[in-house]
Design an enzyme around this catalytic site. Structure first.
Site, PDB file in Angstrom:
ATOM      1  N   TRP A   1       0.829  -1.196   0.000  1.00  0.00           N
ATOM      2  CA  TRP A   1       0.000   0.000   0.000  1.00  0.00           C
ATOM      3  C   TRP A   1       0.866   1.250   0.000  1.00  0.00           C
ATOM      4  CZ3 TRP A   1      -4.574  -1.940  -0.886  1.00  0.00           C
ATOM      5  CH2 TRP A   1      -5.019  -3.089  -0.245  1.00  0.00           C
ATOM      6  N   HIS A   6      -1.479   2.309   4.316  1.00  0.00           N
ATOM      7  CA  HIS A   6      -0.823   1.838   5.544  1.00  0.00           C
ATOM      8  C   HIS A   6      -1.323   2.603   6.775  1.00  0.00           C
ATOM      9  CE1 HIS A   6       1.931  -1.236   4.213  1.00  0.00           C
ATOM     10  NE2 HIS A   6       2.285  -0.490   3.183  1.00  0.00           N
ATOM     11  N   ASP A  45       8.741   1.283   4.172  1.00  0.00           N
ATOM     12  CA  ASP A  45       8.901   1.613   2.749  1.00  0.00           C
ATOM     13  C   ASP A  45      10.033   2.612   2.519  1.00  0.00           C
ATOM     14  OD1 ASP A  45       7.138  -0.044   1.421  1.00  0.00           O
ATOM     15  OD2 ASP A  45       5.432   1.284   1.768  1.00  0.00           O
ATOM     16  N   ARG A  48      13.553   0.464   3.274  1.00  0.00           N
ATOM     17  CA  ARG A  48      14.087  -0.484   2.287  1.00  0.00           C
ATOM     18  C   ARG A  48      14.873   0.203   1.181  1.00  0.00           C
ATOM     19  NH1 ARG A  48      10.314  -1.562  -2.118  1.00  0.00           N
ATOM     20  NH2 ARG A  48       8.434  -0.306  -1.860  1.00  0.00           N
ATOM     21  N   HIS A  60       8.355  -7.462   1.954  1.00  0.00           N
ATOM     22  CA  HIS A  60       7.065  -6.792   1.731  1.00  0.00           C
ATOM     23  C   HIS A  60       6.067  -7.652   0.965  1.00  0.00           C
ATOM     24  CE1 HIS A  60       8.300  -2.583   2.952  1.00  0.00           C
ATOM     25  NE2 HIS A  60       9.463  -3.224   2.917  1.00  0.00           N
ATOM     26  N   HIS A 111       3.589  -2.552   9.471  1.00  0.00           N
ATOM     27  CA  HIS A 111       3.636  -2.402   8.016  1.00  0.00           C
ATOM     28  C   HIS A 111       3.278  -3.701   7.289  1.00  0.00           C
ATOM     29  CE1 HIS A 111       5.001  -0.328   4.339  1.00  0.00           C
ATOM     30  NE2 HIS A 111       5.360  -1.540   3.953  1.00  0.00           N
ATOM     31  N   ASP A 115       0.618  -4.808   4.339  1.00  0.00           N
ATOM     32  CA  ASP A 115       0.961  -5.286   2.989  1.00  0.00           C
ATOM     33  C   ASP A 115       0.413  -6.677   2.686  1.00  0.00           C
ATOM     34  OD1 ASP A 115       2.249  -3.143   1.785  1.00  0.00           O
ATOM     35  OD2 ASP A 115       4.267  -3.771   2.357  1.00  0.00           O
ATOM     36  N   HIS A 121       0.565  -8.214  -3.283  1.00  0.00           N
ATOM     37  CA  HIS A 121       1.723  -8.543  -2.444  1.00  0.00           C
ATOM     38  C   HIS A 121       1.778 -10.037  -2.133  1.00  0.00           C
ATOM     39  CE1 HIS A 121       3.531  -4.567  -1.114  1.00  0.00           C
ATOM     40  NE2 HIS A 121       2.557  -4.226  -1.945  1.00  0.00           N
ATOM     41  N   HIS A 144       0.169  -2.771  -9.961  1.00  0.00           N
ATOM     42  CA  HIS A 144       0.486  -2.855  -8.531  1.00  0.00           C
ATOM     43  C   HIS A 144       0.172  -1.531  -7.819  1.00  0.00           C
ATOM     44  CE1 HIS A 144       2.629  -4.601  -5.048  1.00  0.00           C
ATOM     45  NE2 HIS A 144       2.703  -3.319  -4.732  1.00  0.00           N
ATOM     46  N   ASP A 148      -2.220  -0.286  -4.815  1.00  0.00           N
ATOM     47  CA  ASP A 148      -1.562   0.305  -3.640  1.00  0.00           C
ATOM     48  C   ASP A 148      -2.095   1.708  -3.353  1.00  0.00           C
ATOM     49  OD1 ASP A 148       0.294  -1.566  -2.724  1.00  0.00           O
ATOM     50  OD2 ASP A 148       2.017  -0.615  -3.678  1.00  0.00           O
TER      51      ASP A 148
HETATM   52  N1  DCM Z   1       7.920   4.309  -2.168  1.00  0.00           N
HETATM   53  C1  DCM Z   1       8.926   5.042  -2.763  1.00  0.00           C
HETATM   54  N2  DCM Z   1       9.852   5.697  -2.011  1.00  0.00           N
HETATM   55  C2  DCM Z   1       9.799   5.607  -0.687  1.00  0.00           C
HETATM   56  C3  DCM Z   1       8.798   4.866  -0.060  1.00  0.00           C
HETATM   57  C4  DCM Z   1       7.873   4.229  -0.838  1.00  0.00           C
HETATM   58  O1  DCM Z   1       8.976   5.109  -3.988  1.00  0.00           O
HETATM   59  N3  DCM Z   1      10.719   6.240   0.034  1.00  0.00           N
HETATM   60  C5  DCM Z   1       6.906   3.642  -3.005  1.00  0.00           C
HETATM   61  C6  DCM Z   1       7.331   2.367  -3.690  1.00  0.00           C
HETATM   62  C7  DCM Z   1       6.086   1.517  -3.703  1.00  0.00           C
HETATM   63  C8  DCM Z   1       5.135   2.189  -2.749  1.00  0.00           C
HETATM   64  O2  DCM Z   1       5.804   3.300  -2.177  1.00  0.00           O
HETATM   65  O3  DCM Z   1       5.498   1.520  -4.995  1.00  0.00           O
HETATM   66  C9  DCM Z   1       4.592   1.292  -1.683  1.00  0.00           C
HETATM   67  O4  DCM Z   1       5.540   0.369  -1.318  1.00  0.00           O
HETATM   68  P1  DCM Z   1       5.104  -1.133  -0.972  1.00  0.00           P
HETATM   69  O5  DCM Z   1       3.726  -1.336  -1.427  1.00  0.00           O
HETATM   70  O6  DCM Z   1       6.151  -2.013  -1.581  1.00  0.00           O
HETATM   71  O7  DCM Z   1       5.173  -1.279   0.521  1.00  0.00           O
HETATM   72  N1  DCM Z   2       6.410  -5.934  -5.091  1.00  0.00           N
HETATM   73  C1  DCM Z   2       5.619  -7.058  -4.968  1.00  0.00           C
HETATM   74  N2  DCM Z   2       5.997  -8.223  -5.542  1.00  0.00           N
HETATM   75  C2  DCM Z   2       7.138  -8.283  -6.252  1.00  0.00           C
HETATM   76  C3  DCM Z   2       7.943  -7.136  -6.415  1.00  0.00           C
HETATM   77  C4  DCM Z   2       7.553  -5.958  -5.814  1.00  0.00           C
HETATM   78  O1  DCM Z   2       4.585  -7.009  -4.309  1.00  0.00           O
HETATM   79  N3  DCM Z   2       7.501  -9.437  -6.794  1.00  0.00           N
HETATM   80  C5  DCM Z   2       5.952  -4.679  -4.485  1.00  0.00           C
HETATM   81  C6  DCM Z   2       6.891  -3.998  -3.569  1.00  0.00           C
HETATM   82  C7  DCM Z   2       6.457  -2.551  -3.735  1.00  0.00           C
HETATM   83  C8  DCM Z   2       5.997  -2.440  -5.130  1.00  0.00           C
HETATM   84  O2  DCM Z   2       5.710  -3.798  -5.552  1.00  0.00           O
HETATM   85  O3  DCM Z   2       5.321  -2.256  -2.989  1.00  0.00           O
HETATM   86  C9  DCM Z   2       6.983  -1.771  -6.018  1.00  0.00           C
HETATM   87  O4  DCM Z   2       8.168  -2.476  -5.927  1.00  0.00           O
HETATM   88  P1  DCM Z   2       9.528  -1.816  -6.341  1.00  0.00           P
HETATM   89  O5  DCM Z   2       9.570  -0.518  -5.600  1.00  0.00           O
HETATM   90  O6  DCM Z   2      10.548  -2.819  -5.882  1.00  0.00           O
HETATM   91  O7  DCM Z   2       9.435  -1.685  -7.805  1.00  0.00           O
HETATM   92 ZN    ZN Z   3       5.528  -2.306   1.915  1.00  0.00          ZN
HETATM   93 ZN    ZN Z   4       2.704  -2.392  -2.849  1.00  0.00          ZN
END
Ligand code: DCM
Ligand code: DCM
Ligand code: ZN
Ligand code: ZN
Ligand code: DCM
Length: 262
Positions: A1, A6, A45, A48, A60, A111, A115, A121, A144, A148
């Site tokens: 999300w 979140h 988020d 990471r 996540h 968190h 998720d 996810h 995605h 989210d």
């Molecule tokens: N995200 C980001 N930079 C950050 C924190 C979050 O770009 N500092 C974005 C990446 C994901 C989204 O927030 O698309 C949510 O993360 P996730 O759903 O993987 O927890």
């Molecule tokens: N994500 C996921 N499954 C994956 C790869 C990524 O659910 N196999 C999620 C993590 C983040 C969002 O997708 O919320 C974007 O990922 P990223 O920022 O790594 O591109």
């Molecule tokens: Zn997350």
């Molecule tokens: Zn996500």
């Protein structure tokens, strides 16, 4: 999300948890304000993307190697890789929290319980929908991120913590009254005596939604398509229910941790 999703889950949990759980979380987090849990819900988020936090990226999600929309399922041995996944992360950080009562494990638990309730996810296809492009009101999104963030922004009309608080207030009213009151009595709560089973049941129930609501007619039917019609209308009740369930389960989970129960 995204941050609103979140924080919504966190505010719902703070409205349902026991008073001693509120006191416990405020003490662990060193924050006596009403936003003690909403304000830390998206910390994982940011973490990471930090140099020392990259190890937590796979925590996540769990990449279920199923076959939507024909069959949906999650299998811990098959789908949780050696780097870890959201199920093993919930198990590990819950155990750390129970024994060490420290802020980072609490922030991870808050968190990841959010998720794990996002269908993409709990799905491998297209890297959790990151490789599928769609339109929401004419704007290009990864599938995605549509789930989210874009759909939640479309429901609530906002993007900040106040938006999440308002959304949570409405969903809390649903949990306490007609809309979800009867259903919530049957929601699976989970137990600290078997954290793997608890997290796997949450993941499996959420993964079912990939077949029914995320990719109901397969990826080709939505790739490059506008989703603001029937697809969005069918997604709204699912998103609201997932927010409500996640907040309700988070409250119950934190109650067990804070009171030293199983
Ligand atoms: N995200 C980001 N930079 C950050 C924190 C979050 O770009 N500092 C974005 C990446 C994901 C989204 O927030 O698309 C949510 O993360 P996730 O759903 O993987 O927890
Ligand atoms: N994500 C996921 N499954 C994956 C790869 C990524 O659910 N196999 C999620 C993590 C983040 C969002 O997708 O919320 C974007 O990922 P990223 O920022 O790594 O591109
Ligand atoms: Zn997350
Ligand atoms: Zn996500
Ligand atoms: N809200 C909601 N569902 C909507 C519209 C709004 O849950 N369809 C929530 C999010 C807002 C809060 O209610 O932050 C207050 O909304 P408003 O600003 O429209 O009064």
């Amino acid at each position: 999300w995204g941050t609103v999703g979140h924080a919504t889950v966190a505010y719902i949990a703070s409205g349902l948890m026991k008073p001693e759980t509120t006191a416990y979380c405020k003490q662990v987090l060193g924050d006596s304000s009403d936003d003690f849990i909403g304000s830390i819900a998206s910390w994982a988020d940011s973490y990471r993307y930090e140099a020392g936090g990259a190890f937590s990226s796979p925590f996540h999600y769990i990449d279920a190697l199923d076959n939507p929309p024909y069959s949906c399922d999650v299998n811990f041995e098959r789908d949780c890789t050696e780097e870890g996944c959201i199920v093993s992360a919930i198990m590990n950080y819950t155990n750390i929290q129970r024994t060490q009562h420290e802020p980072s494990s609490l922030k991870f638990v808050v968190h990841f319980l959010g998720d794990i309730h996002q269908p993409l996810h709990d799905e491998n296809y297209g890297a959790g929908g990151n490789n599928i492009t769609v339109l929401v009101d004419g704007v290009t999104w990864k599938l995605h991120a549509a789930w989210d963030t874009a759909f939640i922004t479309k429901i609530t009309g906002g993007t900040n913590l106040a938006t999440a608080k308002g959304f949570a207030t409405r969903l809390l009213a649903n949990i306490k009254s007609d809309v979800y009151a009867t259903a919530s009595k049957k929601w699976f709560r989970g137990s600290l005596a078997d954290t793997e089973t608890a997290a796997m049941i949450w993941a499996s129930q959420t993964n079912d939604l990939v077949c029914t609501h995320v990719l109901p007619e397969g990826p080709i039917a939505i790739e490059g398509k506008e989703l603001n019609g029937t697809y969005y209308q069918n997604a709204v009740p699912v998103l609201e229910l997932q927010m409500a369930k996640a907040g309700w389960r988070l409250a119950a989970w934190l109650d067990l941790i804070a009171t030293g129960s199983t």
